[in-house]
Design an enzyme around this catalytic site. Structure first.
Site, PDB file in Angstrom:
ATOM      1  CD1 TRP A 284      49.668 -30.615 -47.710  1.00  0.00           C
ATOM      2  CD2 TRP A 284      49.444 -30.881 -49.912  1.00  0.00           C
ATOM      3  NE1 TRP A 284      49.449 -29.380 -48.268  1.00  0.00           N
ATOM      4  CE2 TRP A 284      49.315 -29.503 -49.612  1.00  0.00           C
ATOM      5  CE3 TRP A 284      49.345 -31.273 -51.241  1.00  0.00           C
ATOM      6  CZ2 TRP A 284      49.079 -28.532 -50.580  1.00  0.00           C
ATOM      7  CZ3 TRP A 284      49.114 -30.301 -52.205  1.00  0.00           C
ATOM      8  CH2 TRP A 284      48.988 -28.962 -51.876  1.00  0.00           C
ATOM      9  CB  CYS A 319      49.079 -23.680 -48.470  1.00  0.00           C
ATOM     10  SG  CYS A 319      49.569 -23.438 -46.753  1.00  0.00           S
ATOM     11  CG  HIS A 378      44.843 -22.643 -46.924  1.00  0.00           C
ATOM     12  ND1 HIS A 378      45.862 -23.225 -47.640  1.00  0.00           N
ATOM     13  CD2 HIS A 378      43.966 -22.173 -47.839  1.00  0.00           C
ATOM     14  CE1 HIS A 378      45.598 -23.113 -48.938  1.00  0.00           C
ATOM     15  NE2 HIS A 378      44.457 -22.476 -49.083  1.00  0.00           N
ATOM     16  CG  ASP A 401      44.215 -20.739 -52.300  1.00  0.00           C
ATOM     17  OD1 ASP A 401      45.398 -21.085 -52.508  1.00  0.00           O
ATOM     18  OD2 ASP A 401      43.527 -21.204 -51.373  1.00  0.00           O
ATOM     19  CG  ASP A 443      28.875 -23.604 -37.436  1.00  0.00           C
ATOM     20  OD1 ASP A 443      29.657 -22.639 -37.360  1.00  0.00           O
ATOM     21  OD2 ASP A 443      27.636 -23.498 -37.384  1.00  0.00           O
ATOM     22  CD  GLU A 495      29.188 -14.948 -36.667  1.00  0.00           C
ATOM     23  OE1 GLU A 495      29.991 -15.866 -36.888  1.00  0.00           O
ATOM     24  OE2 GLU A 495      28.478 -14.880 -35.648  1.00  0.00           O
ATOM     25  CE1 TYR A 565      49.324 -26.180 -44.660  1.00  0.00           C
ATOM     26  CE2 TYR A 565      50.793 -27.958 -45.267  1.00  0.00           C
ATOM     27  CZ  TYR A 565      50.020 -26.880 -45.619  1.00  0.00           C
ATOM     28  OH  TYR A 565      49.926 -26.509 -46.928  1.00  0.00           O
TER      29      TYR A 565
END
Length: 733
Positions: A284, A319, A378, A401, A443, A495, A565
């Site tokens: 990266w 990714c 991602h 992943d 958050d 939520e 990114y």
């Protein structure tokens, strides 16, 4: 072979198991062609007994087995079938078979230490009836010296390459066919079989998630979604063997290879090279020495074949490369899979559902103390399977992943984590659900260190992360939003409930109450960036809306950064401060021009900018802050074809590109590939002067009719992520 080398080859025994671990599909054992029951009398002649002369596997793409098992696209000469579904073979004997006096059976073996109780040695006797989803064989047809058999495999059997023997019983011992690799049989997962753990009930979805060998990667950012094609190539030559080799590399016990949960878990570790010398080395840092820049790859085939032959990590990936190769692996083995993009993806390195951005006195983000980051996007994968290890209701799509972000049980891997469990906050269920939950739900909290050393919360952004989660549409090239599969409507009662559930199950959430955070509510600030093409100037606009009767002045600071990114800053290329007068009940807009000369020399390969705007309302001392990523438009390649496009006949493909930059491009590499049309081709160009056009023509002979896709990429140090694609209809000859 001498005595010593033979001893060395034997794996060391340990005190806990009689047999060494059986974790290579590639290794074999010696199987005796004559297994005597005792002393063999002198007059014994094996040719007096029933003897197998030939075995027909019906393994051509147009024959019954590959057609019925949806494996006719594999570019592989051997028989490939899916588990839990019957297939046909024919056995020719030296004389007609007599069920009264002759007894024979089939043996399927896998690995070096076949054992019946591990499912690595499977003897199959001929019966009158086949039970669905259980091993068995029955004779469907007899003619002269031949019999036709219908064989059923177990719906839970090991996935891999089996060796086949036919054994005949004689009074003095068992006679077997000799080792013949032409009768090797690959057994794969079967999404068409209701008893298989990967059963998917929708034919259109099976065609997309198992049989489609090209797909789309969504990248860019939330305000500027970009897409490019990726060639999965799961049916190309040697890819199936390369995928089986990955499980050998990961040392997954053969007996565990019928379980998609185990396969996904070990594959998510072996796709990346961290801690196990896996397939792809990530990079990266924008320097890709001795390797291929991630943006240059057009598909998975070259990567998997290079790894299969060299056994060394292939350089380099980011990714979408990890996810593209993982998708090939899953679809190749028959596990339904899709590639997912999460825009504004949180990489929360202490899993507290909160990304802490520390501001310095000027209101600029302090990069030395800020450890968390928001990736513009991602990519990961979802694989479809039942989860018998979890309570009912958590089967279906599972997040896996292969990108190395954080360790899980000591290795860089992630998943499978149930998407349904993430949505409802049930993050106690294995594997790695808290990390994925944080990727889509964190958050962002802006903190400033006050003079007395305490941390003051300046702003909280609860909606920035995981705003949009997408994948390719089924049967079409469009984008399908799946955000609501991962989370409830922002701000809804459900939520909040899911969040409270996640916190109850141990996801750490720092409380922000009691730290005297009162935002400035009567002034809104917005930020807009003009769409811009790489190499041109553009402007950004900061708009204030003063909803109060007071007049305010805002000391405003704009910081423009060039970022990877992944949201990690490379450097700040633009600083601009101004004082804004905000009249009561009115809006005021301020433009700032960004010149190409300010950013071009430092630009990274995804042409990503990240703007931070911080404004202090002088009258109240309150701070407003906003951050926004923006991506430049990168020119694309044009692909054209000439002449008739017929399978087996030569055709011509042309790739064109015009240099848009105010500089000469040097050492340019072009790649072109298209599954079923042409193998990857590469060409180097020394220079492309500014405004000049490059034209590259190649000849190829497509081998597969139908709708195919050509994918091209251009790469050089000054310009990356340049793609082009073209759908072509190849006619039958």
């Amino acid at each position: 072979m001498s005595e010593t080398t033979d001893k060395e080859k034997k794996p060391p025994l340990n005190g806990r198991r009689a047999l060494p671990s059986n974790n290579s599909n590639d290794e074999e054992n010696e199987v005796p062609e004559m297994e005597a029951f005792g002393l063999i009398p002198r007059g014994f002649n094996p040719t007096d007994y029933l003897r197998v002369v030939d075995i027909h596997m019906f393994k051509e793409p147009h024959e019954i087995n590959k057609q019925q098992h949806h494996t006719d696209k594999y570019y592989n000469p051997k028989l490939i079938v899916r588990r839990g579904q019957s297939f046909q073979i024919q056995v020719d004997f030296n004389r007609p078979y007599n069920p009264e006096t002759d007894q024979f059976w089939l043996e399927y073996l896998i690995g070096r230490y076949p054992q019946q109780n591990k499912g690595t040695y499977i003897p199959i006797l001929v019966r009158d009836v086949l039970k669905p989803g259980e091993w068995g064989a029955k004779i469907t047809h007899k003619e002269n010296n031949s019999i036709r058999l219908s064989i059923m495999s177990s719906a839970t059997c090991i996935v891999g390459k089996f060796r086949l023997y036919v054994a005949v019983l004689t009074p003095f011992g068992i006679l077997r066919t000799h080792r013949n690799s032409a009768t090797d049989t690959y057994i794969l997962f079967n999404p068409w079989c209701q008893q298989d753990a990967v059963y998917l009930d929708d034919e259109k979805e099976r065609e997309e998630y198992v049989l489609n060998d090209v797909g789309i990667v969504f990248h860019g950012n939330i305000n500027d979604i970009k897409l490019r094609s990726w060639s999965y190539g799961q049916f190309e030559e040697n890819i199936l063997d390369a995928c089986l080799f990955l499980m050998d590399k990961a040392e997954l016990e053969l007996s565990g290879r019928g379980n998609p949960i185990k396969i996904c878990r070990v594959a998510s570790a072996v796709i990346n090279s961290r801690d196990d010398n896996g397939v792809i080395a990530g990079s990266w840092d924008n320097t890709y020495t001795n390797g291929v820049p991630p943006s240059a790859w057009t598909g998975s085939v070259d990567i998997l074949l290079e790894y299969y032959s060299s056994k060394q990590p292939v350089r380099y990936g980011q990714c979408w490369v990890f996810a593209g190769v993982f998708n090939t692996f899953l679809r190749c083995l028959g596990i339904p899979a899709r590639l997912i993009t999460n825009y504004s993806s949180a990489h929360d390195n202490n899993a507290n559902l909160q990304l802490d951005f520390f501001l310095d006195d000027e209101g600029k983000v302090d990069t030395t103390t800020t450890k968390d980051s928001v990736w513009n996007y991602h990519c990961w994968n979802e694989a479809w399977m039942t989860r018998p290890d979890l309570p009912v209701g958590f089967g279906g799509w599972q997040v896996v992943d292969g990108t190395p972000q954080e360790t899980s049980d000591g290795m860089y891997r992630c998943g499978p984590a149930s998407v349904q469990a993430i949505k409802h906050g049930h993050v106690c269920f294995q594997f790695d659900a808290p990390f994925v939950y944080a990727e889509v739900n964190s958050d962002i909290v802006y903190l400033r260190r006050a003079k007395n050393g305490t941390q003051v919360i300046e702003n909280i952004d609860t909606t920035h992360v995981g705003q949009l989660i997408v994948t390719k549409e089924v049967g079409r090239d469009g984008m399908m939003e799946i955000t609501e599969e991962y989370k409830f409507q922002e701000g809804s009662e459900e939520e909040r409930l899911a969040l409270e559930t996640a916190v109850m199950y141990g996801v750490k959430k720092q409380t922000t109450q009691g730290t005297s955070y009162q935002p400035q509510t009567d002034v809104d600030m917005e930020f807009q960036a003009q769409k811009a093409v790489l190499g041109s100037d553009f402007k950004v606009t900061i708009t204030f809306r003063n909803k109060s009767r007071n007049t305010y002045t805002a000391t405003t600071y704009l910081s423009g950064n060039i970022v990877f990114y992944t949201g990690v800053t490379k450097n700040e290329f633009k600083k601009h401060s101004f004082s804004a007068k905000l009249e009561p009940y009115s809006s005021s807009a301020f433009d700032v021009v960004i010149k190409s000369s300010e950013y071009l020399s430092d630009l990274l390969d995804q042409a990503s900018f990240h703007f931070f705007v911080t404004a202090r309302i002088n009258e109240t001392g309150k701070i407003l802050s906003i951050q926004k990523a923006t991506v430049l438009e990168i020119p694309s390649l044009r692909i054209k074809t000439q002449g008739a496009m017929v399978a087996g006949k030569e055709m011509s493909v042309t790739v064109e590109f015009t240099n848009p930059l105010k500089q000469t491009l040097e050492n340019v590499t072009l790649r072109l590939e298209g599954p079923g049309v042409l193998r990857t081709m590469k060409k180097e160009f020394r220079q492309i002067p500014m405004n000049s056009t490059l034209i590259w023509e190649v000849k190829c002979i497509p081998n597969r009719p139908g709708l195919r896709k050509l994918i091209a990429s251009l790469n050089c140090d000054a310009l990356r992520h340049v793609y082009g694609e073209l759908n072509v209809q190849i006619q039958k000859p």
